[in-house]
Design an enzyme around this catalytic site. Structure first.
Site, PDB file in Angstrom:
ATOM      1  N   HIS A  52      -0.224 -26.405  12.989  1.00  0.00           N
ATOM      2  CA  HIS A  52       1.075 -26.968  13.375  1.00  0.00           C
ATOM      3  C   HIS A  52       0.957 -28.289  14.153  1.00  0.00           C
ATOM      4  O   HIS A  52       1.654 -29.257  13.859  1.00  0.00           O
ATOM      5  CB  HIS A  52       1.853 -25.960  14.214  1.00  0.00           C
TER       6      HIS A  52
ATOM      7  N   LYS B  80       1.756 -20.523  25.464  1.00  0.00           N
ATOM      8  CA  LYS B  80       2.693 -19.398  25.463  1.00  0.00           C
ATOM      9  C   LYS B  80       3.107 -19.111  26.905  1.00  0.00           C
ATOM     10  O   LYS B  80       2.426 -19.526  27.846  1.00  0.00           O
ATOM     11  CB  LYS B  80       2.014 -18.173  24.864  1.00  0.00           C
TER      12      LYS B  80
ATOM     13  N   ASP C  16      -4.780 -20.781  16.712  1.00  0.00           N
ATOM     14  CA  ASP C  16      -3.462 -20.339  16.244  1.00  0.00           C
ATOM     15  C   ASP C  16      -2.518 -21.518  15.981  1.00  0.00           C
ATOM     16  O   ASP C  16      -1.686 -21.459  15.089  1.00  0.00           O
ATOM     17  CB  ASP C  16      -2.859 -19.402  17.309  1.00  0.00           C
TER      18      ASP C  16
ATOM     19  N   LEU D 250      -5.473  -3.015  -3.000  1.00  0.00           N
ATOM     20  CA  LEU D 250      -5.704  -4.403  -3.406  1.00  0.00           C
ATOM     21  C   LEU D 250      -7.172  -4.694  -3.697  1.00  0.00           C
ATOM     22  O   LEU D 250      -7.522  -5.767  -4.173  1.00  0.00           O
ATOM     23  CB  LEU D 250      -5.150  -5.355  -2.346  1.00  0.00           C
TER      24      LEU D 250
ATOM     25  N   ASP E 162       1.920 -24.150   5.704  1.00  0.00           N
ATOM     26  CA  ASP E 162       2.038 -24.296   7.154  1.00  0.00           C
ATOM     27  C   ASP E 162       3.540 -24.333   7.386  1.00  0.00           C
ATOM     28  O   ASP E 162       4.207 -25.298   7.000  1.00  0.00           O
ATOM     29  CB  ASP E 162       1.401 -25.597   7.626  1.00  0.00           C
ATOM     30  N   HIS E 163       4.077 -23.289   7.991  1.00  0.00           N
ATOM     31  CA  HIS E 163       5.539 -23.177   7.994  1.00  0.00           C
ATOM     32  C   HIS E 163       6.214 -24.297   8.790  1.00  0.00           C
ATOM     33  O   HIS E 163       7.397 -24.545   8.635  1.00  0.00           O
ATOM     34  CB  HIS E 163       5.991 -21.788   8.467  1.00  0.00           C
TER      35      HIS E 163
ATOM     36  N   LYS F 183      -1.111 -18.787   6.496  1.00  0.00           N
ATOM     37  CA  LYS F 183      -2.114 -19.040   7.509  1.00  0.00           C
ATOM     38  C   LYS F 183      -2.516 -17.717   8.167  1.00  0.00           C
ATOM     39  O   LYS F 183      -1.724 -16.781   8.060  1.00  0.00           O
ATOM     40  CB  LYS F 183      -1.615 -20.073   8.500  1.00  0.00           C
TER      41      LYS F 183
ATOM     42  N   ARG G 236       0.826  -1.212   0.000  1.00  0.00           N
ATOM     43  CA  ARG G 236       0.000   0.000   0.000  1.00  0.00           C
ATOM     44  C   ARG G 236       0.860   1.262   0.000  1.00  0.00           C
ATOM     45  O   ARG G 236       0.502   2.262  -0.595  1.00  0.00           O
ATOM     46  CB  ARG G 236      -0.901   0.005   1.237  1.00  0.00           C
TER      47      ARG G 236
END
Ligand code: BG6
Length: 520
Positions: free
Chosen positions: A268, A368, A263, A112, A205-206, A176, A61
């Site tokens: 994962h 976390k 998440d 976009l 999916d990393h 994702k 942008r």
């Protein structure tokens, strides 16, 4: 999935460069592009895995020149390199490789949601690679907020930029999160597949880019030793842990709406779960692998409302201390509601109804602000019959654990009992250990190298198919549903601990214990 990454410039030894293509990055000025995509492209360039006339068109942008973007990305790369240790201290950017990588870099500023942006993008693509840009492949990378996935794909399609012919393939990598529940994932798939063929869609999916995750299949199916004992006759249960010490950092607004379940689990954790449990595929072709992963999901019993109450724990971190540093409670994090009931921890028990796994619980947990960063798959084998050792005063033999350490300290260890030297017959648990760094002296890449290269070569093995994504959401849907009830329990845990007490009870009720998450 056809390259093996080796250290430094040796990434992907023996693999040919990807075919000529233009990489269009939507979100070129964003965080993901700086932190991961640029370093991954740089590593690919250094390893000779990009075509000599590879081109990049960044889209964003902000109004800026291609030179300004180049400069900006270079700074990101310097930060990345400075964080990596070489034999003589922090790595330096290889400026020659950087120049080669960005020799043909263009930038387009645009809205976009405006069809004109895509018309202009078409012109930029055509002008790249010395005017041959449209004749070769074009890979669109959607490194943007999920609300932009549909407008971008529609814009590309309307401008004729997704039409393929011969060598001129058109592929889209979608980051994702792919949906925020089953219905939204289905709707997104419907939309995407109304405009693109499944062979054009690369849902990332990393975790699948991580060497150690890819190694699960190599380990299981490349060794005659393990597969025969990889079943309910020999395995007592499996624990899959993705523990993080970080909190929500600057992502409070996103995270508070998502939570740990959305998440981490349908993506994962499900990857680790299916790779551990899948049957051997007939080949490493994309669909052969994805079919077997899909079988696991289809055989996994969706939880009933009663099972959600009994077999799922959700937690939220309170104030605490991690590695000697005080940590604020989740509700005190920026952009998090002060009365938030979003979970930062989830643990659950899943059962797979098939011949191999019937009766073997799979315990999954992620959270976390825990005591230690560790991602591991731990397989507990059944105990040896007690009779022999009871006679010499031992109630129980030490268990056999096979632990696939995904990160950090990537490796594999096997625990077994050995006799303690001395006159008495006593067993103690000992470890056989394989460490990636010690053996391969490999600096792990960003994990995106393989994924980008595979997308350029058209290999979808490490990407999720539409049905894989939807089945994963189906698995978590009953939990999302149960947690919509404001009275659903939310268990606190101190930051820096190994999670809520209730998670211990989850295993305790089934006669097992979690492996401890101990501070370093
Ligand atoms: C992301 C999640 O997909 O994965 C993050 O959104 C999480 O919340 C991250 O921290 C973990 O990935 P990695 O590669 O750092 O283990």
């Amino acid at each position: 999935m056809n390259i093996a990454f080796a250290p430094a410039t040796g990434h992907g030894l023996g693999s040919p460069p990807a075919p000529p293509c233009v990489l269009v990055i939507f979100g070129a000025t964003g965080d993901l592009t700086h932190r991961l995509l640029t370093p991954a492209l740089y590593n690919l360039e250094r390893s000779g895995l990009l075509a000599p006339d590879f081109a990049i068109v960044g889209v964003g942008r902000s109004d800026m020149s291609a030179d300004a973007l180049r400069q900006d990305l270079h700074e990101g790369l310097q930060r990345y390199a400075a964080g990596k240790q070489g034999p003589n201290g922090p790595l330096q950017v290889d400026e020659d490789a950087w120049k080669r990588l960005t020799a043909d870099l263009d930038y387009l500023a645009g809205d976009l949601n405006d069809p004109q942006t895509y018309v202009r993008l078409g012109e930029r693509i055509a002008a790249s690679r010395g005017g041959k840009g449209a004749e070769g492949g074009v890979l669109y990378y959607l490194a943007v907020a999920p609300s932009l996935f549909e407008p971008i794909i529609e814009g590309l399609h309307s401008a004729g930029l997704t039409r393929q012919e011969g060598e001129a393939w058109r592929r889209v990598i979608i980051e994702k999160p792919f949906g925020h529940d089953l219905a939204s994932a289905q709707a997104l798939n419907r939309k995407v597949l109304s405009l693109l063929g499944e062979d054009q869609v690369f849902r990332i999916d990393h975790f699948l880019g991580k060497e150690t995750v890819q190694n699960i299949m190599a380990f299981r199916f490349g060794n005659g030793l393990f597969e025969p004992v990889w079943n309910r006759d020999h395995i007592d249960h499996v624990q899959i842990t993705v523990a993080e010490t970080v909190g929500v950092e600057k992502r409070g607004a996103f995270y508070d709406a998502a939570g740990a379940l959305r998440d981490m689990v349908p993506n994962h954790l499900v990857q680790l779960f299916t790779l551990t449990a899948m049957e051997p595929p007939s080949s490493f072709q994309a669909d052969a692998v994805r079919n077997r992963k899909q079988d696991v999901l289809l055989a996994t019993k969706p939880l009933s409302p009663e099972e959600v109450v009994r077999d799922v724990v959700r937690g939220q971190y309170q104030a605490g201390e991690i590695a000697g540093e005080p940590r604020a409670a989740y509700r005190g994090e920026p952009n998090v509601a002060q009365d938030s009931r979003t979970e930062t921890y989830v643990a659950m028990r899943l059962m797979i109804d098939n011949w191999r796994w019937a009766g073997v619980p799979f315990f999954l947990r992620t959270g976390k602000a825990l005591a230690r960063r560790t991602t591991e798959i731990a397989i507990q084998f059944k105990h040896a019959p007690l009779a022999l050792f009871q006679g010499v005063g031992m109630e129980r033999c030490p268990g056999n654990w096979l632990v696939i350490q995904i990160q950090p300290d990537e490796g594999i260890s096997l625990q077994f009992g050995a006799k303690v030297p001395g006159p008495r017959l006593r067993l103690e648990p000992v470890q056989m250990q394989f460490s990636y760094v010690d053996h391969f002296q490999a600096q792990p890449g960003t994990g995106y190298e393989t994924l980008i290269y595979d997308a350029m070569t058209g290999d979808q093995t490490l990407f999720q198919r539409a049905d894989n994504i939807e089945s994963a959401w189906e698995l978590v849907e009953p939990i999302l549903e149960a947690w919509r009830d404001p009275a659903a329990p939310l268990s606190p845990y101190p930051a820096g601990s190994s999670g809520p007490e209730q998670a211990e009870a989850l295993l305790g009720n089934h006669g097992r214990r979690w492996r401890p998450i101990l501070p370093r």
